[in-house]
Design a protein around this motif. Structure first.
Motif, short mmCIF file in Angstrom:
data_model
loop_
_atom_site.label_atom_id
_atom_site.label_comp_id
_atom_site.label_asym_id
_atom_site.label_seq_id
_atom_site.Cartn_x
_atom_site.Cartn_y
_atom_site.Cartn_z
N LEU A 68 3.84 -4.62 1.97
CA LEU A 68 3.60 -4.36 0.70
C LEU A 68 2.20 -4.55 0.16
CD1 LEU A 68 7.27 -6.12 -0.46
CD2 LEU A 68 6.55 -3.98 -0.25
N LYS A 69 1.51 -5.59 0.84
CA LYS A 69 0.10 -5.85 0.42
C LYS A 69 -0.70 -4.55 0.91
CE LYS A 69 -1.11 -10.64 1.15
NZ LYS A 69 -1.66 -11.57 2.28
N GLN A 70 -0.33 -4.10 2.09
CA GLN A 70 -1.17 -2.61 2.29
C GLN A 70 -0.81 -1.61 1.35
OE1 GLN A 70 -0.52 -2.30 6.77
NE2 GLN A 70 -0.91 -0.34 6.48
N MET A 71 0.40 -1.75 0.39
CA MET A 71 0.64 -0.63 -0.47
C MET A 71 -0.18 -0.83 -1.59
SD MET A 71 4.69 -0.05 0.31
CE MET A 71 5.08 1.69 -0.48
N GLY A 72 -0.51 -2.14 -1.74
CA GLY A 72 -1.52 -2.42 -3.01
C GLY A 72 -0.92 -3.70 -3.85
N ALA A 73 0.32 -4.30 -3.54
CA ALA A 73 0.62 -5.56 -4.17
C ALA A 73 -0.07 -6.82 -3.97
CB ALA A 73 2.26 -5.65 -3.72
N GLN A 74 0.03 -7.69 -4.75
CA GLN A 74 -0.73 -9.10 -4.46
C GLN A 74 0.22 -10.10 -4.10
OE1 GLN A 74 -3.96 -10.28 -7.41
NE2 GLN A 74 -3.52 -8.14 -8.16
N ILE A 75 0.32 -10.58 -2.95
CA ILE A 75 1.61 -11.46 -2.56
C ILE A 75 0.87 -12.89 -1.95
CG2 ILE A 75 3.61 -11.73 -1.04
CD1 ILE A 75 3.87 -8.82 -1.32
N MET A 76 1.16 -13.94 -2.33
CA MET A 76 0.98 -15.08 -1.50
C MET A 76 2.12 -15.85 -1.23
SD MET A 76 -2.50 -16.58 -3.59
CE MET A 76 -1.46 -16.67 -5.23
N GLY A 77 2.01 -16.59 -0.23
CA GLY A 77 3.15 -17.36 0.16
C GLY A 77 2.86 -18.57 0.98
N ARG A 78 3.71 -19.49 1.29
CA ARG A 78 3.32 -20.68 2.17
C ARG A 78 2.68 -20.28 3.57
NH1 ARG A 78 7.35 -24.25 3.81
NH2 ARG A 78 8.69 -22.47 3.45
N GLN A 79 2.10 -20.95 4.24
CA GLN A 79 1.87 -20.73 5.90
C GLN A 79 1.11 -19.21 5.92
OE1 GLN A 79 3.89 -22.29 8.81
NE2 GLN A 79 4.11 -24.15 7.81
N ASN A 80 -0.07 -19.21 5.16
CA ASN A 80 -0.89 -18.02 5.07
C ASN A 80 -0.05 -16.66 4.82
OD1 ASN A 80 -3.35 -16.59 5.85
ND2 ASN A 80 -3.07 -16.68 8.09
N ASP A 81 0.62 -16.72 3.51
CA ASP A 81 1.62 -15.74 3.09
C ASP A 81 2.72 -15.34 3.93
OD1 ASP A 81 -0.51 -15.99 1.27
OD2 ASP A 81 -1.61 -13.93 1.90
N SER A 82 3.11 -16.27 4.81
CA SER A 82 4.10 -15.91 5.80
C SER A 82 5.73 -16.51 5.35
CB SER A 82 3.97 -16.08 7.20
OG SER A 82 3.79 -17.45 7.41
N LEU A 83 5.57 -17.42 4.50
CA LEU A 83 6.95 -18.09 4.05
C LEU A 83 7.19 -18.24 2.66
CD1 LEU A 83 6.77 -21.18 6.58
CD2 LEU A 83 8.22 -18.96 6.91
N ALA A 84 8.33 -18.07 1.99
CA ALA A 84 8.71 -18.19 0.83
C ALA A 84 8.52 -19.78 0.34
CB ALA A 84 10.12 -17.73 0.55
N PRO A 85 8.38 -20.17 -0.85
CA PRO A 85 8.37 -19.20 -2.00
C PRO A 85 7.07 -18.23 -2.00
CG PRO A 85 8.30 -21.50 -2.52
CD PRO A 85 8.22 -21.63 -1.23
N LEU A 86 7.30 -17.01 -2.36
CA LEU A 86 6.34 -15.90 -2.52
C LEU A 86 6.09 -15.73 -3.85
CD1 LEU A 86 7.94 -13.11 -0.17
CD2 LEU A 86 6.26 -14.93 0.62
N VAL A 87 4.72 -15.48 -4.16
CA VAL A 87 4.30 -15.12 -5.44
C VAL A 87 3.69 -13.90 -5.54
CG1 VAL A 87 2.59 -15.89 -7.11
CG2 VAL A 87 3.38 -17.63 -5.71
N ILE A 88 4.30 -12.86 -6.34
CA ILE A 88 3.94 -11.41 -6.28
C ILE A 88 3.83 -11.07 -7.58
CG2 ILE A 88 5.05 -9.33 -5.72
CD1 ILE A 88 7.37 -10.72 -4.11
N ARG A 89 2.42 -10.39 -7.74
CA ARG A 89 2.01 -9.71 -8.79
C ARG A 89 1.85 -8.22 -8.26
NH1 ARG A 89 -0.67 -10.25 -13.56
NH2 ARG A 89 -1.59 -12.20 -13.22
N GLY A 90 2.64 -7.38 -8.99
CA GLY A 90 2.77 -6.02 -8.53
C GLY A 90 2.03 -4.79 -9.24
N GLY A 91 2.21 -3.58 -8.84
CA GLY A 91 1.85 -2.55 -9.67
C GLY A 91 0.47 -1.68 -8.70
N GLY A 92 0.43 -0.62 -9.55
CA GLY A 92 -0.53 0.23 -8.81
C GLY A 92 -0.18 0.40 -7.34
#
Ligand code: S3P
Length: 444
Positions: A139-163
Motif C-alpha cells: 500500500l505504501k508502494q502504491m502511494g499511501a502514507q502508513i505508520m505503525g508500531r515496530q517499524n510500521d509492521s504492527l497495529a495500531p496503523l495510522v493511514i493517510r491515503g490518496g493519490g
C-alpha cells in the motif's frame, strides 16, 4: 498468544451415544466482510441477506458506520441494507477498532489507502501482534502514507491515503487478505495493478468486484485490476464451509451419526477440507447434496454420517484452500488410523493464535500423540474409538477455531472435556454451542 478472559464461560462436553440433526451454519465470514465493504464503496443501495452475526463481521460494520456508511437491519435476522457512498468515505471521529479480525483490518486498510483523510485502526491484543507489514509494504508502494508500531509492521496503523498509483506486485504468501487489500486500493489507483500470486487463495473479492461491474482479468495465478467505480449488488451470503467443517469432522468420527448441514458455500478456493476428508476415506459418508449456484457462488447441503478415516500427508497448494480448517483436521487425524502429516502450513503461526502451537498443546492435554513441526504437525492417530482421546480441561487461548475444535474433540473423546473460553466461538459462530446442543437432542 492471549489467554481466555476469566469472564469467558467454560463448557463441559462428553461423547453422546449418537449425534444427529439438521442445521444451518452462519453466513460465510469472508463473503460477509466483502458484502459490507464493497457495497459501502459502491453506487446505490444493496440488500445483503444471510450475513454472519459473528463478532468479526460486526467489527467491519462498525468501522464502516464510523466512516459515514449507513448499514441498517432489513427485517429478517442477518438481513441488512447498505447505502453505498461511492469511493469516498467520511473521516471517522475516532480510532477504528477491528477487534479480533485480521480480515477487517487488512481489507479496510486497502480502502483507507485511497481516502484523503487520516485514520487510525487498531484491534485486540491478538490482532495487534499479527503481521501488518504484508499490507503496509504494497500500500505504501502504491502511494499511501502508513505508520505503525515496530517499524510500521504492527497495529495500531495510522493511514493517510490518496493519490494512489497502480503497481506490479509479487505476493510473498498466498493470502487472500493481502491480495484483497491491494485489489481494493487498485480500484482507486491511477492505472492498472498487477498481482502475481504464489498459489490460489480464496477469490471472493475478485468474484464480487466483477459482479459489481469492476474489471479484474485473471490469467492463471496473475491478476490485473483495472480502476473502477462499482455498482451495488444484492448478496445472499451462503453458509460458511469453515463452520460446517466442525460438523463434518464430528459426524465422520462419531460411530453413530447423521448430520445435514444446509446451504454451505463450496467455492473451490475453500473446499480443501472436503478434499482431504475424502482422501482420508470419508467416501459416501460425506455427500454434497442438491448442488446449486447462489449469488455467483457454488452451494450445496452436506450430509455427513460415520466413517473410518485413515491418516494422510498434505501440503503444497492445498494448504491455502484449507488453512483455517487445520485445527479441526487435527482432531479428525486423532480418530483416524495411522499418521497424518501436515506441511507448508507456517501461516498458521500468524493467525489469531499460533495455531500450530495451540492446537498441539490442547490436543496433547487430551492425550493425543501429536508433534509440532516448523510448518505444520504430525498426528499419530489411534482410530475411531473413544479411547483415542481422553477428556480433560482445555483452553481456547482466545481463538474461536480452537474453542470449537476442542468442543468437537470433547464430543468424540472418552470421559469429560471442559473447554475454557467457550464463548470465543462467537467471533465466527455465535450459535455454535446452541447447534452442538441441537445435535445432542435431535440424536435422542
Ligand atoms: C480470509 C483469508 C485468510 C483466512 C481468514 C479469512 C479472508 O487469511 O485465514 O480466516 O477473508 O480473506 P489470510 O489472507 O491471512 O491467509
Amino acid at each position: 498468544m492471549s489467554t481466555a478472559p476469566p469472564s469467558s464461560p467454560s463448557r463441559s462436553i462428553s461423547r453422546p451415544a449418537s449425534l444427529g440433526g439438521v442445521l444451518s451454519v452462519p453466513g460465510d465470514k469472508s463473503i460477509s466482510h466483502r458484502s459490507m465493504i464493497l457495497n459501502a464503496i459502491a453506487q446505490g443501495d444493496a440488500l445483503v441477506q444471510g450475513l454472519s452475526g459473528g463478532e468479526d463481521v460486526i467489527s467491519t460494520m462498525r468501522c464502516l458506520q464510523a466512516m459515514g456508511v449507513s448499514i441498517e437491519p432489513a427485517g429478517a435476522p442477518g438481513s441488512y441494507t447498505v447505502k453505498g457512498r461511492g469511493p469516498e468515505l467520511e473521516e471517522p471521529a475516532d480510532i477504528l477498532d477491528a477487534g479480533n479480525s485480521g480480515t477487517s483490518m487488512r481489507l479496510l486498510s486497502g480502502i483507507l489507502a485511497s481516502q484523503s483523510f487520516v485514520t487510525v485502526i487498531t484491534g485486540d491484543s491478538s490482532l495487534r501482534s499479527r503481521p501488518m507489514q504484508r499490507i503496509v509494504q504494497p500500500l505504501k508502494q502504491m502511494g499511501a502514507q502508513i505508520m505503525g508500531r515496530q517499524n510500521d509492521s504492527l497495529a495500531p496503523l495510522v493511514i493517510r491515503g490518496g493519490g494512489l498509483r497502480g503497481i506490479e506486485y509479487d505476493l510473498p504468501m498466498a493470502s487472500a487478505q493481502v491480495k484483497s487489500a491491494i485489489i481494493l486500493a487498485g480500484l482507486s489507483a491511477g492505472g492498472q495493478t498487477v498481482i502475481h500470486q504464489p498459489a490460489l487463495s480464496r477469490d471472493h473479492t475478485e468474484r464480487m468486484v466483477s459482479a459489481m461491474g469492476g474489471k479484474i482479468e485473471e490469467n492463471g495465478l496473475d491478476l490485473v485490476i483495472h480502476p473502477a467505480r462499482l455498482n451495488a449488488v444484492d448478496i445472499t451470503v451462503p453458509g460458511d464451509v469453515s463452520s460446517a467443517a466442525f460438523w463434518m469432522v464430528a459426524g465422520l468420527c462419531h460411530p453413530n451419526s447423521r448430520i445435514l448441514v444446509r446451504g454451505v458455500g463450496l467455492n473451490p478456493s475453500r473446499t480443501g477440507i472436503v478434499d482431504v476428508l475424502r482422501e482420508m476415506g470419508a467416501g459416501d459418508a460425506l455427500q454434497l447434496v442438491d448442488q446449486r449456484t447462489e449469488g455467483g457462488e457454488p452451494v450445496a447441503d452436506i450430509l455427513v454420517t460415520s466413517a473410518e478415516l485413515h491418516g494422510v500427508e498434505i501440503g503444497g497448494d492445498l494448504m491455502p484452500r484449507m488453512l483455517d480448517e487445520v485445527p479441526i483436521l487435527a482432531v479428525a487425524a486423532c480418530f483416524a488410523t495411522g499418521d497424518t502429516v501436515i506441511r507448508d502450513a507456517a501461516e498458521l503461526r500468524v493467525k489469531e493464535t499460533d495455531r500450530i502451537a495451540t492446537t498441539v498443546a490442547e490436543l496433547t492435554r487430551l492425550g493425543a500423540n501429536i508433534e509440532a513441526t516448523e510448518d505444520g504437525m504430525v498426528i499419530h492417530g489411534r482410530g475411531a474409538g473413544a479411547g483415542s482421546l481422553n477428556g480433560a480441561d482445555c483452553q481456547s487461548h482466545g481463538d474461536h477455531r480452537l474453542a470449537m475444535s476442542m468442543a468437537v474433540a470433547g464430543l468424540l473423546a472418552g470421559g469429560e472435556t471442559t473447554v475454557h473460553g467457550a464463548a470465543d466461538a462467537s467471533v465466527s459462530y455465535p450459535e455454535f454451542w446452541r447447534d452442538l446442543d441441537l445435535l445432542l437432542q435431535d440424536a435422542g
